[in-house]
Design a protein around this motif. Sequence first.
Motif, PDB file in Angstrom:
ATOM      1  N   ALA A  57       2.923  11.468 -15.134  1.00  0.00           N
ATOM      2  CA  ALA A  57       3.532  10.607 -14.124  1.00  0.00           C
ATOM      3  C   ALA A  57       3.150   9.171 -14.460  1.00  0.00           C
ATOM      4  O   ALA A  57       1.970   8.840 -14.575  1.00  0.00           O
ATOM      5  CB  ALA A  57       3.044  10.971 -12.726  1.00  0.00           C
ATOM      6  N   ALA A  59       3.067   5.257 -13.607  1.00  0.00           N
ATOM      7  CA  ALA A  59       3.129   4.295 -12.502  1.00  0.00           C
ATOM      8  C   ALA A  59       3.961   3.083 -12.916  1.00  0.00           C
ATOM      9  O   ALA A  59       4.000   2.696 -14.087  1.00  0.00           O
ATOM     10  CB  ALA A  59       1.726   3.867 -12.088  1.00  0.00           C
ATOM     11  N   THR A 253       0.453   1.238  -4.017  1.00  0.00           N
ATOM     12  CA  THR A 253      -0.773   0.474  -3.796  1.00  0.00           C
ATOM     13  C   THR A 253      -0.464  -1.005  -3.955  1.00  0.00           C
ATOM     14  O   THR A 253       0.071  -1.423  -4.979  1.00  0.00           O
ATOM     15  CB  THR A 253      -1.872   0.882  -4.791  1.00  0.00           C
ATOM     16  OG1 THR A 253      -2.154   2.277  -4.649  1.00  0.00           O
ATOM     17  CG2 THR A 253      -3.143   0.090  -4.546  1.00  0.00           C
ATOM     18  N   ARG A 266      -2.824   0.494   1.080  1.00  0.00           N
ATOM     19  CA  ARG A 266      -2.013   1.660   0.744  1.00  0.00           C
ATOM     20  C   ARG A 266      -0.771   1.687   1.623  1.00  0.00           C
ATOM     21  O   ARG A 266      -0.844   1.453   2.833  1.00  0.00           O
ATOM     22  CB  ARG A 266      -2.799   2.949   0.926  1.00  0.00           C
ATOM     23  CG  ARG A 266      -3.981   3.089  -0.024  1.00  0.00           C
ATOM     24  CD  ARG A 266      -3.542   3.418  -1.426  1.00  0.00           C
ATOM     25  NE  ARG A 266      -2.949   4.743  -1.513  1.00  0.00           N
ATOM     26  CZ  ARG A 266      -2.388   5.226  -2.610  1.00  0.00           C
ATOM     27  NH1 ARG A 266      -2.317   4.491  -3.706  1.00  0.00           N
ATOM     28  NH2 ARG A 266      -1.888   6.443  -2.609  1.00  0.00           N
ATOM     29  N   ARG A 313       1.808  -1.208  -7.302  1.00  0.00           N
ATOM     30  CA  ARG A 313       1.857  -0.117  -8.278  1.00  0.00           C
ATOM     31  C   ARG A 313       2.395   1.121  -7.562  1.00  0.00           C
ATOM     32  O   ARG A 313       1.759   1.652  -6.647  1.00  0.00           O
ATOM     33  CB  ARG A 313       0.493   0.150  -8.885  1.00  0.00           C
ATOM     34  CG  ARG A 313       0.417   1.425  -9.699  1.00  0.00           C
ATOM     35  CD  ARG A 313      -0.715   1.412 -10.694  1.00  0.00           C
ATOM     36  NE  ARG A 313      -0.443   0.491 -11.794  1.00  0.00           N
ATOM     37  CZ  ARG A 313      -1.140   0.465 -12.926  1.00  0.00           C
ATOM     38  NH1 ARG A 313      -2.143   1.305 -13.116  1.00  0.00           N
ATOM     39  NH2 ARG A 313      -0.841  -0.396 -13.880  1.00  0.00           N
ATOM     40  N   GLU A 315       3.567   5.005  -7.607  1.00  0.00           N
ATOM     41  CA  GLU A 315       3.319   6.244  -8.347  1.00  0.00           C
ATOM     42  C   GLU A 315       4.647   6.869  -8.764  1.00  0.00           C
ATOM     43  O   GLU A 315       5.562   7.017  -7.957  1.00  0.00           O
ATOM     44  CB  GLU A 315       2.516   7.218  -7.480  1.00  0.00           C
ATOM     45  CG  GLU A 315       1.114   6.718  -7.158  1.00  0.00           C
ATOM     46  CD  GLU A 315       0.292   7.742  -6.423  1.00  0.00           C
ATOM     47  OE1 GLU A 315       0.701   8.932  -6.421  1.00  0.00           O
ATOM     48  OE2 GLU A 315      -0.749   7.378  -5.856  1.00  0.00           O
ATOM     49  N   ARG A 317       7.238   9.792 -10.807  1.00  0.00           N
ATOM     50  CA  ARG A 317       7.405  11.246 -10.823  1.00  0.00           C
ATOM     51  C   ARG A 317       6.979  11.792 -12.186  1.00  0.00           C
ATOM     52  O   ARG A 317       6.972  11.068 -13.185  1.00  0.00           O
ATOM     53  CB  ARG A 317       8.859  11.620 -10.537  1.00  0.00           C
ATOM     54  CG  ARG A 317       9.868  11.076 -11.541  1.00  0.00           C
ATOM     55  CD  ARG A 317      11.274  11.314 -11.035  1.00  0.00           C
ATOM     56  NE  ARG A 317      12.276  10.747 -11.937  1.00  0.00           N
ATOM     57  CZ  ARG A 317      12.891  11.429 -12.882  1.00  0.00           C
ATOM     58  NH1 ARG A 317      12.611  12.721 -13.058  1.00  0.00           N
ATOM     59  NH2 ARG A 317      13.782  10.863 -13.666  1.00  0.00           N
ATOM     60  N   GLU A 318       6.652  13.076 -12.230  1.00  0.00           N
ATOM     61  CA  GLU A 318       6.159  13.687 -13.467  1.00  0.00           C
ATOM     62  C   GLU A 318       7.318  13.900 -14.437  1.00  0.00           C
ATOM     63  O   GLU A 318       8.346  14.466 -14.085  1.00  0.00           O
ATOM     64  CB  GLU A 318       5.473  15.010 -13.153  1.00  0.00           C
ATOM     65  CG  GLU A 318       4.673  15.563 -14.315  1.00  0.00           C
ATOM     66  CD  GLU A 318       3.848  16.764 -13.912  1.00  0.00           C
ATOM     67  OE1 GLU A 318       4.420  17.871 -13.880  1.00  0.00           O
ATOM     68  OE2 GLU A 318       2.651  16.600 -13.617  1.00  0.00           O
TER      69      GLU A 318
END
Length: 398
Positions: A57, A59, A253, A266, A313, A315, A317-318
Amino acid sequence: MSANGRRQAVLTSLVLAVGLGLAYALLVGKPGPDPRPAPELAPPVVDIVSVQPAARAIAVDTQGSVQPLRQVNVVSRVAGQVEAVAPGFAEGGFFRAGEELVKVEDVDYGFAIARAESQVAAARQRVAEERGRARQAKREWRDLGSETANALFLRKPQLAAAEAALAAAEADLAAARLDFQRTSISLPFNGRVSRKLVDVGQYVAPGSAIAEVYSTDAVQVRLPLTDRQVALLDLPLTYQGEDGAARAPVPVTLEARFGNRQWQWRGAVVRTDASIDVSSRVVYAVAEVTEPFARRAGSERPPLAPGLFVHARIEGRELPGVVVLPRSALRSDDSVLLVDGGERIASREVQVLQGDARQVWVQGLRRGDRVVVSEPAVMTAGMRVAVNEVSSVAGVDY
């Protein structure tokens, strides 16, 4: 010819013959070159890394400015003199939902209520009178023995007019009471005053601006994303006719510098803008942070106030088959150099997913591929090389 002349001619001929003989000996009689094989140059040495593609994943880094999630202009809906304001009614002041911010003089509206109540009482009296007259008229008509009666004789129009007058009087009373309530100005959410426009003693008219405020329950940040960055994220895109099922939020973040220190908050990406920006061709994702002004126990973190510039930042997806390479391994045409089993150079195009000054994330490589991470000045496909396998480049492990 004299004897001296003949002797001189003979000496000259001898010298010339000796010279020609020596010249012939030097040109024809010298030994030939000794053929030797050219020395074989050592192949250039290149640094390589053996790649192991894996699901990763990635970022996404972007940036934006904090904005209020809800921002409104407060206006007065009644006329009158401001007789009181709340202690928190100041620029930068906080207020709670339902808290009275401004109080407008309500004496005239109390008088209007009294007059409206009088009109309602009079209208109710007229309705009661008309109902009694209608019952009396109905009995009189029945005593005459007729089955059909005239509506006017039975006072039906008069009763309907009295009931309509009562409804109008009650509506006037409700409006007077509503105006009385509007002399107390409040808002249905927790907020903060960004601009104060009136104070005690000032006269306000209907529609006069009172203040500019915003909600403190949450703030938002619009984050620009390129097409390549969008491909790395599972954005909350919506479609017409969706059933509105809840989706897992995309964590984000936020980081900013305040008071000579770095701070983090967050949040979550909750939606995207309704359209793509025409000038920059980027998609804006909207991140929300709840309770940005709440102080955590033992924390010195400042509030996430509107106007603060933040780095974000998100996150990702894989993605399958991702390889992390040093920036030096990627060529200008989005390709990398490999060393095959015969220790020769080969080129391969890769799909660049993300990159920064130190490393890049790519797809298109197979497990065990040996990627060149540092190369000589001249490097061509098919060239034989000697390899030096490394495990890190510029402090980054691979």
